[in-house]
Design an enzyme around this catalytic site. Structure first.
Site, mmCIF file in Angstrom:
data_model
loop_
_atom_site.group_PDB
_atom_site.id
_atom_site.type_symbol
_atom_site.label_atom_id
_atom_site.label_comp_id
_atom_site.label_asym_id
_atom_site.label_seq_id
_atom_site.Cartn_x
_atom_site.Cartn_y
_atom_site.Cartn_z
ATOM 1 N N MET A 105 -59.731 -79.260 13.338
ATOM 2 C CA MET A 105 -59.826 -80.657 13.797
ATOM 3 C C MET A 105 -60.633 -80.761 15.090
ATOM 4 S SD MET A 105 -55.797 -81.553 13.131
ATOM 5 C CE MET A 105 -55.286 -80.130 14.111
ATOM 6 N N ASP A 154 -48.989 -86.629 3.429
ATOM 7 C CA ASP A 154 -50.043 -86.805 4.430
ATOM 8 C C ASP A 154 -51.365 -87.209 3.799
ATOM 9 O OD1 ASP A 154 -48.508 -86.315 6.611
ATOM 10 O OD2 ASP A 154 -49.164 -84.260 6.930
ATOM 11 N N LYS A 184 -52.113 -89.197 8.846
ATOM 12 C CA LYS A 184 -52.620 -89.346 10.212
ATOM 13 C C LYS A 184 -53.986 -88.680 10.295
ATOM 14 C CE LYS A 184 -49.057 -87.400 12.204
ATOM 15 N NZ LYS A 184 -48.181 -86.906 13.291
#
Length: 485
Positions: A167, A33, A55
């Site tokens: 996030m 990632d 991502k």
């Protein structure tokens, strides 16, 4: 049939578990990632396949379905796969979806937990997610979701424990407003924790009513912590010399790793960027060592390559036990010691010229020196031996090859441990930006002058320790100049 191991990479190279790191070292394929520390990839096998599927908010490079498909496909190719994820695989890492895909195909899998950023980042910036009398529980919530499912803000607002939103920077105003609307006290302490475990990490404090207005000061990735624990500041008070210093380390992987480890011990934030690789030339090594009295090494790389040859060729160490060893410096002699041998000679200054000059005084006319070094090694060493009529065989044990990679620096310093690392950096269009170059010696500094007008720092001792010392001197001088202003 191959297998897949989901590995939580933690929050940086040093926060992965031992079991997770061992899995990385043995993998045939690593699917990784965006939020992992890329230095972890340096531990992979030389021929391991690397597949990036990172991502980030607003920039999704791979759909989850495609990631699942990659894992299944590679496992059916009889490969050992590591799925490397930042933090922990199941804390909003969608690891469960990947496991379900593997189960559907009857593919064997394993899971290695990781240290979640939901705990580690607040802790690193001085916030305990629980504390007696302040919070007996903590709740971890995603700050954004790809589904239509909405959080129960009424339930969240009613909790007495700590709320940790991952996030959530782009959605912070909505989060705060929804909590206040559902009864959460607007004066509840809140903190934004930006770029955790990075040199640029930042803690921004406020209240539930004010913290959203400060979001512009933060960078992603960021964590929002809400609760009484955000009133605490338990950030470390133990200071290290390089706590606020960032360094890009170039050169061979062997030297870069060694220098990086030493800098990290002093608290530095490191970006390891190997710029050259070593290509051994075993065919140049003599078949017999009986005619020689000395082995001379001008680098720790030469020591490693030579002993790699002995090990791979299954040559008994006793065949070189009659030899004495000359090393150009302390780092080279320390590498030699790792193989059980002590250097018989180290010059007063760690340069090829002084090595040749002082070794010539020590040697007898009957001595014969086997020099094991790089193809482009300095002629100053052999020039001194020639002046004294010393017998030698100058073996080109290895050569260096530039790694085709553009290094775009974003650190306070960048180190160069050889002229080759300088040329490799600039010929691959590397960018210094504001980074101050640090050279291991004058030869390396002279090479830098061919490409840049920036005056580099030059280590007084041509070792990793010498590089660290000159950076420390420069840092202290900078601090002093700021104080006098």
């Amino acid at each position: 049939m191959g297998s897949v191991t989901l590995v939580g990479a933690g929050c940086g190279k040093d926060l992965i578990t031992i079991k997770g790191l061992n899995a990385v070292k043995s993998a045939d394929v690593i699917v990784y990632d965006d939020l992992i520390d890329n230095d972890l990839l340096d531990f992979a096998k030389p021929k391991a396949e690397m597949i990036f599927v990172g991502k980030r908010f607003g920039n999704h490079s791979e759909k989850q379905e495609n990631i699942n498909r990659i894992l299944v496909q590679k496992a059916k190719e009889n490969k050992k796969i590591v799925r490397l994820k930042g933090g922990d695989s199941f804390v909003f890492g969608r690891g469960g979806e990947e496991i379900l895909a593997l189960q559907c195909e009857n593919i064997p899998f394993d899971i290695i937990p990781g240290i979640s950023s939901s705990i580690a980042v607040p802790e690193n910036l001085g916030i305990p997610v629980t504390h007696r009398g302040a919070a007996q529980s903590f709740t971890v919530v995603t700050g954004h979701t790809a589904t239509e499912t909405d959080e129960n803000y009424k339930a969240l607002a009613g909790l007495n424990g700590t709320l940790v939103f991952l996030m959530g920077l782009h959605n912070i105003k909505n989060i705060c407003n929804r909590l206040i609307e559902n009864g959460k006290d607007k004066n509840t302490a809140a903190s934004i924790l930006s770029k955790g475990f990075d040199k640029r990490q930042k803690r921004i404090d406020g209240t539930l009513n004010t913290i959203a207005d400060k979001a512009g000061l933060a960078e992603t990735p960021a964590i929002l912590v809400i609760g009484k624990v955000a009133e605490f500041n338990f950030q470390k008070t133990k200071k290290l010399p390089f706590d606020d210093v960032s360094v890009t380390v170039t050169g061979t992987k062997h030297f870069s790793d060694r220098l990086s480890d030493k800098l990290k011990e002093q608290g530095a934030h490191i970006s390891t960027e190997p710029s050259i690789e070593i290509v051994p030339n075993y065919s140049s090594i003599p078949n017999d060592f009986k005619s020689y009295t000395y082995l001379a090494f001008t680098s720790s790389v030469g020591v490693k390559v030579f002993f790699d040859y002995l090990i791979e060729s299954k040559i008994d160490y006793r065949k070189i036990c009659h030899l004495k060893f000359a090393c150009v410096g302390l780092g080279t002699s320390q590498k030699l010691a790792e193989y059980g041998f002590t250097a018989d000679f180290i010059p007063s200054e760690y340069t090829a010229k002084i090595l040749g000059k002082e070794l010539s005084v020590k040697l007898k006319s009957s001595d014969n020196v086997l020099i094991l070094r790089a193809k482009d090694g300095s002629s100053e060493f052999t020039d001194e031996l020639d002046k004294s009529g010393i017998n030698y065989n100058d073996v080109k044990l290895y050569k260096t090859k530039a790694i085709e990679k553009c290094i775009d620096c974003n650190t306070d310093y960048i180190t160069f441990a050889s002229a080759g690392s300088v040329s490799a950096f600039f010929e691959n269009e590397g960018k210094l930006n504001h980074s101050k170059p640090v050279c291991i010696g004058e030869i390396t500094a002279n090479e830098l002058k061919k490409y840049s007008d920036i005056k580099p720092l030059v280590a007084k001792k041509h070792t990793a320790e010498g590089i660290i010392s000159v950076i420390l001197e420069d840092k202290n001088e900078t601090i002093q100049k700021v104080k006098t202003k």
